[in-house]
Design an enzyme around this catalytic site. Structure first.
Site, PDB file in Angstrom:
ATOM      1  N   THR A  49       0.821  -1.201   0.000  1.00 16.95           N
ATOM      2  CA  THR A  49       0.000   0.000   0.000  1.00 16.95           C
ATOM      3  C   THR A  49       0.860   1.258   0.000  1.00 16.95           C
ATOM      4  OG1 THR A  49      -1.681  -1.221   1.236  1.00 16.95           O
ATOM      5  CG2 THR A  49      -1.801   1.191   1.325  1.00 16.95           C
ATOM      6  N   TYR A 139       6.240 -11.175   5.597  1.00 13.02           N
ATOM      7  CA  TYR A 139       5.080 -10.703   4.831  1.00 13.02           C
ATOM      8  C   TYR A 139       4.860 -11.664   3.664  1.00 13.02           C
ATOM      9  CZ  TYR A 139       2.347  -7.300   1.957  1.00 13.02           C
ATOM     10  OH  TYR A 139       1.408  -6.656   1.191  1.00 13.02           O
ATOM     11  N   LYS A 169       2.477 -11.658   8.292  1.00 15.00           N
ATOM     12  CA  LYS A 169       1.370 -10.910   7.686  1.00 15.00           C
ATOM     13  C   LYS A 169       0.928 -11.811   6.552  1.00 15.00           C
ATOM     14  CE  LYS A 169       0.372  -6.545   5.232  1.00 15.00           C
ATOM     15  NZ  LYS A 169      -0.293  -6.997   3.998  1.00 15.00           N
ATOM     16  N   GLU A 197     -11.187  -8.001   2.005  1.00 16.36           N
ATOM     17  CA  GLU A 197     -12.489  -8.461   1.522  1.00 16.36           C
ATOM     18  C   GLU A 197     -12.875  -9.836   2.068  1.00 16.36           C
ATOM     19  OE1 GLU A 197      -9.521  -7.942   0.070  1.00 16.36           O
ATOM     20  OE2 GLU A 197      -9.912  -7.702  -2.057  1.00 16.36           O
ATOM     21  N   SER A 213      -5.269  -2.071   3.432  1.00 17.87           N
ATOM     22  CA  SER A 213      -5.323  -0.730   2.856  1.00 17.87           C
ATOM     23  C   SER A 213      -6.680  -0.058   3.090  1.00 17.87           C
ATOM     24  CB  SER A 213      -5.032  -0.789   1.357  1.00 17.87           C
ATOM     25  OG  SER A 213      -5.965  -1.641   0.716  1.00 17.87           O
TER      26      SER A 213
END
Ligand code: MN9
Length: 312
Positions: A49, A139, A169, A197, A213
């Site tokens: 992001t 990540y 992450k 989502e 984000s």
């Protein structure tokens, strides 16, 4: 070190740029205050992001310093230091530790692919050693790095040779693997969800924290979703997730992060466009995005702040 966990909603922050595409660090402080007022529980700086990969290393350190200073210890600041050069990533990790970051996170190199678990462990051991006093989170974002390493195996082996490895992450959609990582060795690892989502699915499998984000622009919506889930009101949680899916689908009709930055401008934070290769939306595209968001009701349910009248 293992006591520390990243819980709640963590905003993957944007890197403000001016009209020339240079850093515009002044916007960071009011934006951080706004995010914390909206109930954000942490910040993740210079990730996908925040265009960490599109910045010069000195710029990454400057952005890190600006976020650490603006946050002033109120919530944890996680700094993403992933780089194609493992040595450069390690150096960024050291710089972040010196700047006062609370947590380090890193993607793996992605130009040359990391093809097996041990290679990933070796890379991350080197990066994490740059900030030995800070918790480290790998990540995992296979869609962007191209490395689809088994995360359960990575945690098992990584724990042996990375003393400060705390977790992941997790930005993939494999809920079963996410759950396995969470449950590994009695919940030893902190595994933070990265796909906004699918937050509800992640909560159902045990997520305690999420980095994303769209928490920058709709934290109250997601807080309500989490509350509904905690109160066992799954229908309401599903309705709110459905709104988030609609919001993300609408924004993703445009280049996603440049469009997200336009939404932030609508909310009063002029963070500019993105660096190449992502670029910026034109005035006309920004206007179309505003109309599209208006038509799904985003300005009523997305955020508790009113959009400013004339910011784009
Ligand atoms: O890591 C973000 N992923 C990318 C976090 O930017 C690639 C997510 O927060 C997504 O932007 C979000 C919308 O698809 O889930």
């Amino acid at each position: 070190m293992h006591a520390q966990r990243l819980t709640g909603l963590i905003a993957a922050t944007y890197t403000p740029l001016d009209a020339q595409g240079e850093l515009a660090l002044d916007v960071i402080s009011p934006m951080v205050d706004h995010l914390l007022a909206q109930g954000i529980n942490g910040l993740y700086v210079c990730g996908s992001t925040g265009e960490g990969m599109s910045l010069i290393d000195e710029e990454r350190s400057a952005v890190t310093q600006a976020y650490v200073t603006a946050t002033a210890g109120r919530v944890p600041v996680v700094v993403q230091v992933g780089h194609n050069s493992v040595a450069a990533a390690r150096r960024l990790a050291s710089a972040a530790q010196q700047a006062g970051a609370d947590v380090i996170s890193a993607t793996c190199p992605s130009y040359f692919k990391v093809s097996h678990v041990q290679a990933l462990v070796d890379c991350m051991a080197e990066v994490a050693a740059g900030a030995p006093e800070l918790p480290f989170y790998y990540y995992h974002i296979p869609a962007l790095t191209g490395s689809t390493i088994d995360m359960v195996e990575f945690l098992r082996r990584g724990a042996e040779s990375i003393p400060n490895l705390v977790g992941l992450k997790y930005t993939d959609t494999k809920l079963h693997e996410f759950q396995e990582c969470l449950e590994l060795e009695d919940g030893r690892f902190d595994v933070v969800w990265g796909c906004d989502e699918m937050l509800l699915g992640a909560l159902a499998t045990g997520a305690q924290g999420a980095i994303g984000s769209t928490y920058n622009i709709a934290a109250p919506l997601y807080q309500r979703l989490i509350n509904a889930f905690d109160n066992e009101n799954v229908n309401e949680a599903r309705r709110l997730q459905s709104l988030s899916i609609q919001m993300i689908r609408t924004i993703a009709r445009h280049p996603f992060h440049p469009a997200m930055k336009v939404v932030l401008a609508m909310l009063g934070f002029d963070v500019g466009g993105c660096r190449l290769p992502q670029g910026s939306l034109s005035e006309g595209e920004a206007q179309i995005l505003r109309e599209q968001l208006n038509s799904i009701g985003f300005f009523e349910w997305g955020t508790l702040t009113q959009p400013l009248q004339s910011s784009s």
